[in-house]
Motif scaffolding. Structure first.
Motif, PDB file in Angstrom:
ATOM      1  N   UNK A 180     -13.925 -71.463 -64.280  1.00 45.51           N
ATOM      2  CA  UNK A 180     -14.285 -71.201 -65.630  1.00 45.51           C
ATOM      3  C   UNK A 180     -13.423 -70.791 -66.289  1.00 45.51           C
ATOM      4  N   UNK A 181     -12.739 -69.532 -66.006  1.00 47.73           N
ATOM      5  CA  UNK A 181     -11.828 -68.849 -66.626  1.00 47.73           C
ATOM      6  C   UNK A 181     -10.447 -69.531 -66.905  1.00 47.73           C
ATOM      7  N   UNK A 182     -10.261 -70.457 -65.723  1.00 49.47           N
ATOM      8  CA  UNK A 182      -9.085 -71.332 -65.545  1.00 49.47           C
ATOM      9  C   UNK A 182      -9.200 -72.631 -66.651  1.00 49.47           C
ATOM     10  N   UNK A 183     -10.432 -72.770 -66.879  1.00 46.98           N
ATOM     11  CA  UNK A 183     -10.647 -73.900 -67.896  1.00 46.98           C
ATOM     12  C   UNK A 183     -10.129 -73.241 -69.276  1.00 46.98           C
ATOM     13  N   UNK A 205     -21.657 -69.024 -68.806  1.00 46.13           N
ATOM     14  CA  UNK A 205     -20.674 -70.053 -68.296  1.00 46.13           C
ATOM     15  C   UNK A 205     -19.452 -70.177 -69.477  1.00 46.13           C
ATOM     16  N   UNK A 206     -20.051 -70.356 -70.723  1.00 51.23           N
ATOM     17  CA  UNK A 206     -19.302 -70.216 -71.919  1.00 51.23           C
ATOM     18  C   UNK A 206     -18.700 -69.142 -72.082  1.00 51.23           C
ATOM     19  N   UNK A 207     -19.273 -67.715 -71.817  1.00 54.71           N
ATOM     20  CA  UNK A 207     -18.580 -66.531 -71.980  1.00 54.71           C
ATOM     21  C   UNK A 207     -17.130 -66.725 -70.979  1.00 54.71           C
ATOM     22  N   UNK A 208     -17.476 -66.892 -69.726  1.00 55.68           N
ATOM     23  CA  UNK A 208     -16.143 -66.944 -68.775  1.00 55.68           C
ATOM     24  C   UNK A 208     -15.059 -67.855 -69.420  1.00 55.68           C
ATOM     25  N   UNK A 209     -15.393 -68.970 -69.814  1.00 61.36           N
ATOM     26  CA  UNK A 209     -14.514 -69.745 -70.634  1.00 61.36           C
ATOM     27  C   UNK A 209     -13.843 -69.115 -71.751  1.00 61.36           C
ATOM     28  N   UNK A 214      -9.427 -66.389 -74.623  1.00 64.23           N
ATOM     29  CA  UNK A 214      -8.927 -65.224 -75.321  1.00 64.23           C
ATOM     30  C   UNK A 214      -7.709 -64.544 -74.720  1.00 64.23           C
ATOM     31  N   UNK A 215      -7.798 -64.575 -73.340  1.00 61.47           N
ATOM     32  CA  UNK A 215      -6.658 -64.192 -72.744  1.00 61.47           C
ATOM     33  C   UNK A 215      -5.269 -64.846 -72.757  1.00 61.47           C
ATOM     34  N   UNK A 216      -5.416 -66.075 -73.002  1.00 64.10           N
ATOM     35  CA  UNK A 216      -4.438 -66.906 -73.001  1.00 64.10           C
ATOM     36  C   UNK A 216      -4.063 -67.186 -74.622  1.00 64.10           C
ATOM     37  N   UNK A 217      -4.793 -66.419 -75.462  1.00 65.36           N
ATOM     38  CA  UNK A 217      -4.597 -66.531 -76.918  1.00 65.36           C
ATOM     39  C   UNK A 217      -5.010 -67.867 -77.572  1.00 65.36           C
ATOM     40  N   UNK A 218      -6.022 -68.555 -76.803  1.00 67.79           N
ATOM     41  CA  UNK A 218      -6.433 -69.685 -77.387  1.00 67.79           C
ATOM     42  C   UNK A 218      -7.712 -69.595 -78.175  1.00 67.79           C
ATOM     43  N   UNK A 219      -8.072 -70.674 -78.876  1.00 65.57           N
ATOM     44  CA  UNK A 219      -9.215 -70.556 -79.598  1.00 65.57           C
ATOM     45  C   UNK A 219     -10.416 -71.324 -78.789  1.00 65.57           C
TER      46      UNK A 219
END
Length: 301
Positions: A180-183, A205-209, A214-219
Protein backbone atom coordinates in the motif's frame (compact mmCIF):
# COMPACT_ATOMS: atom_id res chain seq x y z
CA UNK A 1 -12.15 8.58 6.35
CA UNK A 2 -12.64 11.70 4.21
CA UNK A 3 -14.03 11.79 0.71
CA UNK A 4 -11.09 12.47 -1.63
CA UNK A 5 -13.42 14.36 -3.97
CA UNK A 6 -12.50 12.45 -7.11
CA UNK A 7 -14.82 12.04 -10.09
CA UNK A 8 -16.80 8.81 -9.92
CA UNK A 9 -16.50 5.94 -12.39
CA UNK A 10 -18.38 2.67 -12.72
CA UNK A 11 -17.70 -0.58 -14.48
CA UNK A 12 -18.29 -4.29 -14.63
CA UNK A 13 -16.03 -7.25 -13.94
CA UNK A 14 -16.10 -9.92 -16.66
CA UNK A 15 -14.77 -13.45 -16.26
CA UNK A 16 -12.67 -14.47 -19.29
CA UNK A 17 -14.64 -17.69 -19.72
CA UNK A 18 -13.79 -19.94 -22.65
CA UNK A 19 -17.22 -21.57 -22.49
CA UNK A 20 -19.32 -19.93 -23.80
CA UNK A 21 -16.69 -18.14 -25.88
CA UNK A 22 -18.95 -15.14 -26.56
CA UNK A 23 -19.67 -14.45 -22.88
CA UNK A 24 -17.15 -11.63 -22.47
CA UNK A 25 -18.20 -9.97 -25.72
CA UNK A 26 -21.83 -9.97 -24.65
CA UNK A 27 -20.98 -8.44 -21.28
CA UNK A 28 -18.61 -5.85 -22.75
CA UNK A 29 -21.08 -4.69 -25.39
CA UNK A 30 -23.84 -4.52 -22.77
CA UNK A 31 -21.62 -2.36 -20.56
CA UNK A 32 -20.68 -0.18 -23.53
CA UNK A 33 -24.29 0.38 -24.61
CA UNK A 34 -25.32 1.11 -21.03
CA UNK A 35 -22.73 3.87 -20.73
CA UNK A 36 -20.46 2.33 -18.11
CA UNK A 37 -16.88 3.56 -17.92
CA UNK A 38 -14.85 0.39 -17.39
CA UNK A 39 -14.66 -3.33 -18.04
CA UNK A 40 -12.25 -5.18 -15.78
CA UNK A 41 -11.02 -8.65 -16.73
CA UNK A 42 -9.19 -10.84 -14.24
CA UNK A 43 -5.90 -12.44 -15.23
CA UNK A 44 -5.37 -16.04 -14.10
CA UNK A 45 -3.50 -17.69 -17.00
CA UNK A 46 -3.25 -21.00 -15.10
CA UNK A 47 -7.04 -21.32 -14.89
CA UNK A 48 -7.95 -23.86 -17.57
CA UNK A 49 -11.47 -22.45 -18.00
CA UNK A 50 -10.18 -18.97 -18.87
CA UNK A 51 -9.10 -17.38 -22.11
CA UNK A 52 -5.92 -15.33 -22.12
CA UNK A 53 -6.81 -11.88 -20.81
CA UNK A 54 -4.83 -9.70 -23.24
CA UNK A 55 -5.89 -11.76 -26.24
CA UNK A 56 -9.49 -11.44 -25.10
CA UNK A 57 -9.32 -7.67 -24.60
CA UNK A 58 -7.92 -7.30 -28.11
CA UNK A 59 -11.13 -8.89 -29.44
CA UNK A 60 -13.38 -6.71 -27.27
CA UNK A 61 -11.89 -3.37 -28.33
CA UNK A 62 -13.28 -3.58 -31.91
CA UNK A 63 -16.84 -4.44 -30.80
CA UNK A 64 -17.11 -1.52 -28.35
CA UNK A 65 -16.82 2.22 -28.80
CA UNK A 66 -16.45 4.01 -25.49
CA UNK A 67 -15.87 1.71 -22.52
CA UNK A 68 -12.30 1.38 -21.23
CA UNK A 69 -10.66 -1.94 -20.41
CA UNK A 70 -8.25 -2.87 -17.64
CA UNK A 71 -6.66 -6.03 -16.34
CA UNK A 72 -8.16 -6.71 -12.91
CA UNK A 73 -5.28 -7.43 -12.19
CA UNK A 74 -2.44 -8.55 -14.50
CA UNK A 75 -0.34 -11.43 -13.17
CA UNK A 76 3.12 -9.85 -13.04
CA UNK A 77 5.13 -13.06 -12.42
CA UNK A 78 3.81 -14.48 -15.70
CA UNK A 79 3.89 -11.24 -17.70
CA UNK A 80 7.27 -9.49 -18.05
CA UNK A 81 6.61 -5.77 -17.59
CA UNK A 82 8.28 -4.75 -20.83
CA UNK A 83 5.88 -6.97 -22.80
CA UNK A 84 2.95 -5.97 -20.58
CA UNK A 85 3.72 -2.33 -21.36
CA UNK A 86 4.11 -3.10 -25.08
CA UNK A 87 0.76 -4.94 -25.16
CA UNK A 88 -1.02 -2.18 -23.24
CA UNK A 89 0.41 0.57 -25.45
CA UNK A 90 -0.56 -1.35 -28.59
CA UNK A 91 -4.14 -1.88 -27.44
CA UNK A 92 -4.34 1.73 -26.26
CA UNK A 93 -3.23 2.96 -29.67
CA UNK A 94 -5.68 0.66 -31.46
CA UNK A 95 -8.58 1.63 -29.20
CA UNK A 96 -7.95 5.37 -29.14
CA UNK A 97 -6.99 5.51 -25.47
CA UNK A 98 -9.27 2.91 -23.87
CA UNK A 99 -6.79 0.76 -21.93
CA UNK A 100 -5.52 0.95 -18.35
CA UNK A 101 -3.36 -1.56 -16.47
CA UNK A 102 -4.34 -3.19 -13.21
CA UNK A 103 -1.20 -4.82 -11.85
CA UNK A 104 -0.83 -7.61 -9.31
CA UNK A 105 2.35 -8.87 -7.64
CA UNK A 106 1.19 -12.49 -7.87
CA UNK A 107 -0.80 -15.12 -6.01
CA UNK A 108 -1.53 -18.86 -6.28
CA UNK A 109 2.19 -19.49 -6.41
CA UNK A 110 1.98 -23.24 -7.06
CA UNK A 111 -0.01 -22.48 -10.22
CA UNK A 112 2.46 -19.77 -11.26
CA UNK A 113 5.39 -22.15 -10.79
CA UNK A 114 3.47 -24.80 -12.70
CA UNK A 115 3.57 -22.49 -15.74
CA UNK A 116 7.30 -21.86 -15.36
CA UNK A 117 6.99 -18.61 -13.44
CA UNK A 118 8.92 -17.65 -10.29
CA UNK A 119 7.84 -18.20 -6.71
CA UNK A 120 8.39 -14.89 -4.92
CA UNK A 121 8.54 -14.06 -1.25
CA UNK A 122 6.48 -11.07 -0.04
CA UNK A 123 9.61 -8.92 -0.13
CA UNK A 124 10.47 -10.06 -3.65
CA UNK A 125 6.90 -9.45 -4.77
CA UNK A 126 7.09 -5.89 -3.45
CA UNK A 127 10.44 -5.11 -5.06
CA UNK A 128 9.52 -6.70 -8.39
CA UNK A 129 6.30 -4.68 -8.54
CA UNK A 130 8.17 -1.44 -7.89
CA UNK A 131 10.67 -2.28 -10.63
CA UNK A 132 7.85 -3.26 -13.00
CA UNK A 133 6.14 0.12 -12.56
CA UNK A 134 9.42 1.88 -13.37
CA UNK A 135 10.03 -0.29 -16.44
CA UNK A 136 6.51 0.17 -17.79
CA UNK A 137 6.67 3.92 -17.42
CA UNK A 138 10.01 3.93 -19.23
CA UNK A 139 8.51 1.96 -22.12
CA UNK A 140 5.74 4.56 -22.44
CA UNK A 141 8.06 7.56 -21.98
CA UNK A 142 8.93 8.21 -25.61
CA UNK A 143 12.67 8.01 -24.93
CA UNK A 144 14.70 6.74 -27.88
CA UNK A 145 16.75 4.13 -26.03
CA UNK A 146 16.02 2.56 -22.67
CA UNK A 147 18.45 1.15 -20.13
CA UNK A 148 17.53 -0.24 -16.75
CA UNK A 149 19.31 -2.70 -14.50
CA UNK A 150 17.29 -4.01 -11.58
CA UNK A 151 17.10 -7.02 -9.34
CA UNK A 152 14.36 -8.63 -11.44
CA UNK A 153 14.17 -6.79 -14.76
CA UNK A 154 16.55 -5.09 -17.16
CA UNK A 155 16.48 -3.07 -20.36
CA UNK A 156 19.61 -3.01 -22.49
CA UNK A 157 19.04 -0.36 -25.12
CA UNK A 158 15.40 -1.11 -25.95
CA UNK A 159 13.85 1.21 -28.52
CA UNK A 160 10.22 1.61 -27.43
CA UNK A 161 7.09 2.20 -29.49
CA UNK A 162 4.45 2.66 -30.57
CA UNK A 163 3.40 5.12 -27.86
CA UNK A 164 0.05 4.76 -26.10
CA UNK A 165 -2.75 7.10 -27.11
CA UNK A 166 -3.09 8.48 -23.57
CA UNK A 167 -1.32 8.36 -20.22
CA UNK A 168 -2.11 4.79 -19.16
CA UNK A 169 -2.90 4.40 -15.48
CA UNK A 170 -1.19 1.72 -13.40
CA UNK A 171 -3.60 0.56 -10.70
CA UNK A 172 -2.14 -1.95 -8.24
CA UNK A 173 -4.18 -4.63 -6.54
CA UNK A 174 -2.72 -5.10 -3.04
CA UNK A 175 -3.58 -5.37 0.66
CA UNK A 176 -0.37 -5.47 2.71
CA UNK A 177 1.00 -2.31 4.36
CA UNK A 178 4.28 -2.21 2.43
CA UNK A 179 2.54 -2.68 -0.92
CA UNK A 180 0.00 0.00 0.00
CA UNK A 181 2.89 2.34 0.74
CA UNK A 182 4.32 1.54 -2.70
CA UNK A 183 0.97 2.45 -4.28
CA UNK A 184 1.14 5.82 -2.56
CA UNK A 185 4.69 6.42 -3.77
CA UNK A 186 4.53 5.09 -7.31
CA UNK A 187 1.13 3.98 -8.65
CA UNK A 188 -1.83 5.81 -10.19
CA UNK A 189 -4.50 3.79 -8.42
CA UNK A 190 -5.44 1.06 -5.97
CA UNK A 191 -7.68 -1.93 -6.81
CA UNK A 192 -8.92 -3.86 -3.75
CA UNK A 193 -11.92 -6.20 -3.61
CA UNK A 194 -14.73 -5.89 -1.09
CA UNK A 195 -14.31 -9.49 0.04
CA UNK A 196 -10.68 -8.96 1.06
CA UNK A 197 -10.94 -5.35 2.22
CA UNK A 198 -14.36 -4.70 3.79
CA UNK A 199 -15.23 -1.10 4.68
CA UNK A 200 -13.95 -1.43 8.23
CA UNK A 201 -10.43 -2.07 6.93
CA UNK A 202 -10.40 0.75 4.39
CA UNK A 203 -9.42 3.67 6.67
CA UNK A 204 -6.21 1.98 7.79
CA UNK A 205 -5.39 0.95 4.22
CA UNK A 206 -5.98 4.45 2.87
CA UNK A 207 -3.72 5.73 5.62
CA UNK A 208 -0.82 3.58 4.40
CA UNK A 209 -1.35 4.78 0.82
CA UNK A 210 -1.54 8.40 1.92
CA UNK A 211 1.61 8.05 4.01
CA UNK A 212 3.43 6.70 0.95
CA UNK A 213 2.10 9.56 -1.15
CA UNK A 214 3.26 12.13 1.41
CA UNK A 215 6.70 10.51 1.51
CA UNK A 216 6.97 10.93 -2.25
CA UNK A 217 5.57 14.47 -2.24
CA UNK A 218 2.38 13.37 -3.99
CA UNK A 219 -1.21 14.48 -3.42
CA UNK A 220 -3.19 11.48 -2.07
CA UNK A 221 -6.29 12.68 -3.92
CA UNK A 222 -4.47 12.02 -7.19
CA UNK A 223 -4.58 8.27 -6.54
CA UNK A 224 -7.61 6.45 -7.90
CA UNK A 225 -9.41 4.07 -5.49
CA UNK A 226 -11.17 1.25 -7.40
CA UNK A 227 -13.44 -1.13 -5.45
CA UNK A 228 -14.36 -4.54 -6.90
CA UNK A 229 -17.82 -5.32 -5.52
CA UNK A 230 -20.11 -8.32 -5.99
CA UNK A 231 -23.72 -8.98 -5.16
CA UNK A 232 -27.20 -8.93 -6.69
CA UNK A 233 -29.62 -6.12 -7.45
CA UNK A 234 -33.10 -7.36 -6.62
CA UNK A 235 -34.72 -9.15 -3.69
CA UNK A 236 -33.37 -8.36 -0.26
CA UNK A 237 -30.64 -10.72 0.94
CA UNK A 238 -28.25 -11.01 3.83
CA UNK A 239 -25.22 -9.65 2.00
CA UNK A 240 -24.10 -6.03 2.10
CA UNK A 241 -24.90 -5.69 -1.61
CA UNK A 242 -27.90 -8.00 -1.90
CA UNK A 243 -31.07 -5.99 -2.38
CA UNK A 244 -32.85 -3.14 -4.09
CA UNK A 245 -31.28 -0.43 -6.23
CA UNK A 246 -31.99 1.98 -3.35
CA UNK A 247 -29.92 -0.19 -0.99
CA UNK A 248 -27.08 -0.26 -3.51
CA UNK A 249 -27.22 3.51 -3.98
CA UNK A 250 -27.05 4.15 -0.25
CA UNK A 251 -24.21 1.66 0.22
CA UNK A 252 -22.03 2.79 -2.68
CA UNK A 253 -22.57 6.48 -1.88
CA UNK A 254 -21.42 5.67 1.63
CA UNK A 255 -18.32 3.97 0.26
CA UNK A 256 -17.49 7.27 -1.50
CA UNK A 257 -18.40 9.77 1.19
CA UNK A 258 -17.37 7.84 4.30
CA UNK A 259 -14.72 5.41 3.06
CA UNK A 260 -12.86 7.24 0.32
CA UNK A 261 -13.52 5.03 -2.72
CA UNK A 262 -14.33 6.60 -6.11
CA UNK A 263 -14.71 3.80 -8.67
CA UNK A 264 -16.85 0.66 -8.50
CA UNK A 265 -16.46 -2.44 -10.66
CA UNK A 266 -19.48 -4.71 -10.29
CA UNK A 267 -19.20 -8.49 -10.46
CA UNK A 268 -22.77 -9.85 -10.66
CA UNK A 269 -23.44 -13.13 -8.92
CA UNK A 270 -25.96 -14.27 -11.56
CA UNK A 271 -28.09 -13.15 -14.53
CA UNK A 272 -25.09 -11.10 -15.63
CA UNK A 273 -26.54 -9.19 -18.59
CA UNK A 274 -29.66 -8.06 -16.75
CA UNK A 275 -27.63 -7.16 -13.67
CA UNK A 276 -25.26 -4.99 -15.70
CA UNK A 277 -28.24 -3.09 -17.14
CA UNK A 278 -29.80 -2.59 -13.70
CA UNK A 279 -26.49 -1.40 -12.31
CA UNK A 280 -25.94 1.09 -15.14
CA UNK A 281 -29.51 2.38 -15.41
CA UNK A 282 -30.73 2.38 -11.81
CA UNK A 283 -27.76 2.30 -9.44
CA UNK A 284 -25.13 4.46 -11.15
CA UNK A 285 -27.30 7.58 -11.68
CA UNK A 286 -28.54 7.36 -8.10
CA UNK A 287 -25.02 7.13 -6.68
CA UNK A 288 -23.84 10.06 -8.78
CA UNK A 289 -26.79 12.16 -7.63
CA UNK A 290 -26.41 11.26 -3.95
CA UNK A 291 -22.69 12.00 -3.93
CA UNK A 292 -23.10 15.27 -5.83
CA UNK A 293 -25.80 16.36 -3.40
CA UNK A 294 -23.68 15.64 -0.32
CA UNK A 295 -20.58 17.20 -1.82
CA UNK A 296 -22.58 20.29 -2.71
CA UNK A 297 -24.03 20.49 0.78
CA UNK A 298 -20.52 20.28 2.22
CA UNK A 299 -19.34 23.18 0.06
CA UNK A 300 -22.31 25.30 1.09
CA UNK A 301 -22.11 24.58 4.82
Amino acid sequence: MPDYGRALEFGVSVEPLADPPDFAARMATTADRAGLDLVGIQDHPYQRRFLDTWTLISTLVPVTGNVRFFTDVANLPLRPPVMLAKAAASLDAISGGRVEVGLGAGAFWDAVVGMGGPRRSPGEALRSTEEAIEVMRMVWSGERSLRFEGEFYSLKGMRPGPPPAHDIGIWVGAYGPRMLGLIGRKADGWVPSLGFSPPGRLPGMHEKIDEGAAEAGRDPSGIKRVYNVSGNIGPEGEGRLEGSAEKWIETLAGFVLEYGMDTFVYWPNRDHGRQVELFANEVVPGVREAVARERGAGLNS
